[in-house]
Design a protein around this motif. Sequence first.
Motif, PDB file in Angstrom:
ATOM      1  N   ILE A  62     -19.077  23.616 -17.140  1.00 16.67           N
ATOM      2  CA  ILE A  62     -19.814  24.335 -16.097  1.00 16.67           C
ATOM      3  C   ILE A  62     -19.982  23.445 -14.867  1.00 16.67           C
ATOM      4  CG2 ILE A  62     -22.068  25.252 -15.477  1.00 16.67           C
ATOM      5  CD1 ILE A  62     -20.433  27.173 -17.083  1.00 16.67           C
ATOM      6  N   THR A  63     -20.232  22.150 -15.093  1.00 15.16           N
ATOM      7  CA  THR A  63     -20.341  21.201 -13.983  1.00 15.16           C
ATOM      8  C   THR A  63     -19.020  21.141 -13.208  1.00 15.16           C
ATOM      9  OG1 THR A  63     -21.920  19.863 -15.227  1.00 15.16           O
ATOM     10  CG2 THR A  63     -20.833  18.817 -13.340  1.00 15.16           C
ATOM     11  N   GLY A  64     -17.925  21.104 -13.950  1.00 11.83           N
ATOM     12  CA  GLY A  64     -16.612  21.089 -13.308  1.00 11.83           C
ATOM     13  C   GLY A  64     -16.361  22.344 -12.511  1.00 11.83           C
ATOM     14  N   ILE A 108     -22.362  20.413 -25.398  1.00 15.78           N
ATOM     15  CA  ILE A 108     -22.116  19.341 -24.427  1.00 15.78           C
ATOM     16  C   ILE A 108     -20.843  19.630 -23.638  1.00 15.78           C
ATOM     17  CG2 ILE A 108     -21.526  16.901 -24.167  1.00 15.78           C
ATOM     18  CD1 ILE A 108     -23.368  16.329 -26.554  1.00 15.78           C
ATOM     19  N   GLY A 109     -19.794  20.022 -24.359  1.00  9.65           N
ATOM     20  CA  GLY A 109     -18.535  20.356 -23.702  1.00  9.65           C
ATOM     21  C   GLY A 109     -18.686  21.517 -22.739  1.00  9.65           C
ATOM     22  N   SER A 156      -6.094  28.979  -7.180  1.00  9.76           N
ATOM     23  CA  SER A 156      -6.401  27.825  -8.037  1.00  9.76           C
ATOM     24  C   SER A 156      -7.851  27.858  -8.500  1.00  9.76           C
ATOM     25  CB  SER A 156      -6.117  26.522  -7.274  1.00  9.76           C
ATOM     26  OG  SER A 156      -4.769  26.440  -6.919  1.00  9.76           O
ATOM     27  N   ASN A 157      -8.774  28.220  -7.600  1.00 14.78           N
ATOM     28  CA  ASN A 157     -10.185  28.324  -7.964  1.00 14.78           C
ATOM     29  C   ASN A 157     -10.388  29.309  -9.106  1.00 14.78           C
ATOM     30  OD1 ASN A 157     -10.586  26.714  -5.665  1.00 14.78           O
ATOM     31  ND2 ASN A 157     -12.526  27.712  -5.213  1.00 14.78           N
ATOM     32  N   VAL A 158      -9.785  30.495  -8.951  1.00 17.14           N
ATOM     33  CA  VAL A 158      -9.963  31.540  -9.945  1.00 17.14           C
ATOM     34  C   VAL A 158      -9.431  31.082 -11.298  1.00 17.14           C
ATOM     35  CG1 VAL A 158      -9.341  33.899 -10.610  1.00 17.14           C
ATOM     36  CG2 VAL A 158      -9.864  33.373  -8.221  1.00 17.14           C
ATOM     37  N   SER A 159      -8.268  30.451 -11.314  1.00  9.98           N
ATOM     38  CA  SER A 159      -7.660  30.045 -12.577  1.00  9.98           C
ATOM     39  C   SER A 159      -8.509  29.010 -13.306  1.00  9.98           C
ATOM     40  CB  SER A 159      -6.252  29.493 -12.352  1.00  9.98           C
ATOM     41  OG  SER A 159      -6.296  28.239 -11.704  1.00  9.98           O
ATOM     42  N   VAL A 160      -9.112  28.077 -12.571  1.00 12.94           N
ATOM     43  CA  VAL A 160      -9.950  27.055 -13.208  1.00 12.94           C
ATOM     44  C   VAL A 160     -11.213  27.677 -13.793  1.00 12.94           C
ATOM     45  CG1 VAL A 160     -11.300  24.966 -12.822  1.00 12.94           C
ATOM     46  CG2 VAL A 160      -9.064  25.204 -11.763  1.00 12.94           C
ATOM     47  N   ALA A 201     -11.323  16.804  -8.993  1.00  7.66           N
ATOM     48  CA  ALA A 201     -12.294  16.213  -9.909  1.00  7.66           C
ATOM     49  C   ALA A 201     -12.946  17.305 -10.753  1.00  7.66           C
ATOM     50  CB  ALA A 201     -13.353  15.438  -9.129  1.00  7.66           C
ATOM     51  N   GLY A 202     -13.254  18.446 -10.117  1.00  9.93           N
ATOM     52  CA  GLY A 202     -13.846  19.563 -10.843  1.00  9.93           C
ATOM     53  C   GLY A 202     -12.917  20.099 -11.920  1.00  9.93           C
ATOM     54  N   ALA A 203     -11.618  20.182 -11.584  1.00 13.75           N
ATOM     55  CA  ALA A 203     -10.634  20.665 -12.554  1.00 13.75           C
ATOM     56  C   ALA A 203     -10.549  19.726 -13.759  1.00 13.75           C
ATOM     57  CB  ALA A 203      -9.265  20.799 -11.885  1.00 13.75           C
ATOM     58  N   VAL A 204     -10.528  18.419 -13.485  1.00 15.21           N
ATOM     59  CA  VAL A 204     -10.439  17.430 -14.563  1.00 15.21           C
ATOM     60  C   VAL A 204     -11.680  17.494 -15.452  1.00 15.21           C
ATOM     61  CG1 VAL A 204     -10.385  14.964 -15.086  1.00 15.21           C
ATOM     62  CG2 VAL A 204      -8.924  15.879 -13.278  1.00 15.21           C
ATOM     63  N   ILE A 205     -12.857  17.601 -14.816  1.00 20.25           N
ATOM     64  CA  ILE A 205     -14.110  17.673 -15.586  1.00 20.25           C
ATOM     65  C   ILE A 205     -14.148  18.936 -16.437  1.00 20.25           C
ATOM     66  CG2 ILE A 205     -16.611  17.949 -15.369  1.00 20.25           C
ATOM     67  CD1 ILE A 205     -16.458  16.137 -12.895  1.00 20.25           C
ATOM     68  N   THR A 206     -13.697  20.066 -15.878  1.00 22.70           N
ATOM     69  CA  THR A 206     -13.659  21.318 -16.634  1.00 22.70           C
ATOM     70  C   THR A 206     -12.775  21.185 -17.866  1.00 22.70           C
ATOM     71  OG1 THR A 206     -13.979  22.620 -14.614  1.00 22.70           O
ATOM     72  CG2 THR A 206     -13.078  23.777 -16.523  1.00 22.70           C
ATOM     73  N   ILE A 207     -11.584  20.628 -17.687  1.00 23.99           N
ATOM     74  CA  ILE A 207     -10.651  20.457 -18.786  1.00 23.99           C
ATOM     75  C   ILE A 207     -11.200  19.476 -19.826  1.00 23.99           C
ATOM     76  CG2 ILE A 207      -8.360  19.584 -19.410  1.00 23.99           C
ATOM     77  CD1 ILE A 207      -7.378  20.664 -16.700  1.00 23.99           C
ATOM     78  N   ALA A 208     -11.877  18.412 -19.357  1.00 20.91           N
ATOM     79  CA  ALA A 208     -12.467  17.442 -20.279  1.00 20.91           C
ATOM     80  C   ALA A 208     -13.527  18.112 -21.155  1.00 20.91           C
ATOM     81  CB  ALA A 208     -13.083  16.283 -19.495  1.00 20.91           C
TER      82      ALA A 208
END
Length: 293
Positions: A133-135, A127-128, A95-99, A277-284
Amino acid sequence: MTQTNQKPLGYFFAATAVFVWGITFVSTKYLLKDFSALEIMLLRFIAAYIGLWIIQPKFIKIEKTDNILFALAALTGLILYQLSENVAINFTNASNVSVIVSICPLFTAIITQIFLKEKNLSVRFIIGFLISITGVALVCFNGTTLEFNPRGDMLALFAGICWGFYSMIISILNKKNYEPICATRRIFFFGIIFMLMLLPFILNKPADPARFTKPLNIVNIIFLGFVASGLCFVFWGKACKIVGTVQISCALYLIPVVTAVFAFMLLGEKMTLLGAAGAVITIAGLFISRRAV
């Protein structure tokens, strides 16, 4: 049918490829029990090459200078990308690698602007990118103990950069109007040549024939080779040609969602609140960047 009317078909090709690629992380994780990352790659490329010959058993005329582009596509999209991704899974969760790899669209936009002079960068895009990167940073610390896997996470990030270069090369090849299946097969031809150069590293220990007697191993090899590599690389090339390389690349943000579901069902991997939360932020962040191109 006009290019505009073909867009739904392009999105279908992209969605199919993304769905399948999301499962490949889980499939690769399973095969790593019996095969090395290099062995999986070689078997995957051979299965894809044979499968594409079965689907389209004909030759195409290729300009000699274009062989350089096909070779570079194989080096970036097959060898460097696949190897980095496969090795990364050895050191961190699927999952980590895919994100982390889902950042590919951002690298694609940056690379095509630098080398093809396509205007993909803007304040909104940056900005995106920073949000994503934060995610990714949060995903890297997924786990109740905030475990950090630098080797796996950095390799996954490198894989994303390699895919950006691959996408740029595919964009160039698409403009030359080669038959998609034959063109993809040509890329895998060079991929096999590169893998044969790595053969001494692949055969560094005696092979165990019993590995090929396990039905799930055979199924996963065929899935990764013929379906995920052969067919889906053709689908992705068509999607890029119909919709546009940068635009369609943003569909890759769906890969982590697919992987997380199948990793949970088949591998028993868990996503903590921090990782989710990281996954959601990355996708956002990817959504914001997508609106800017």
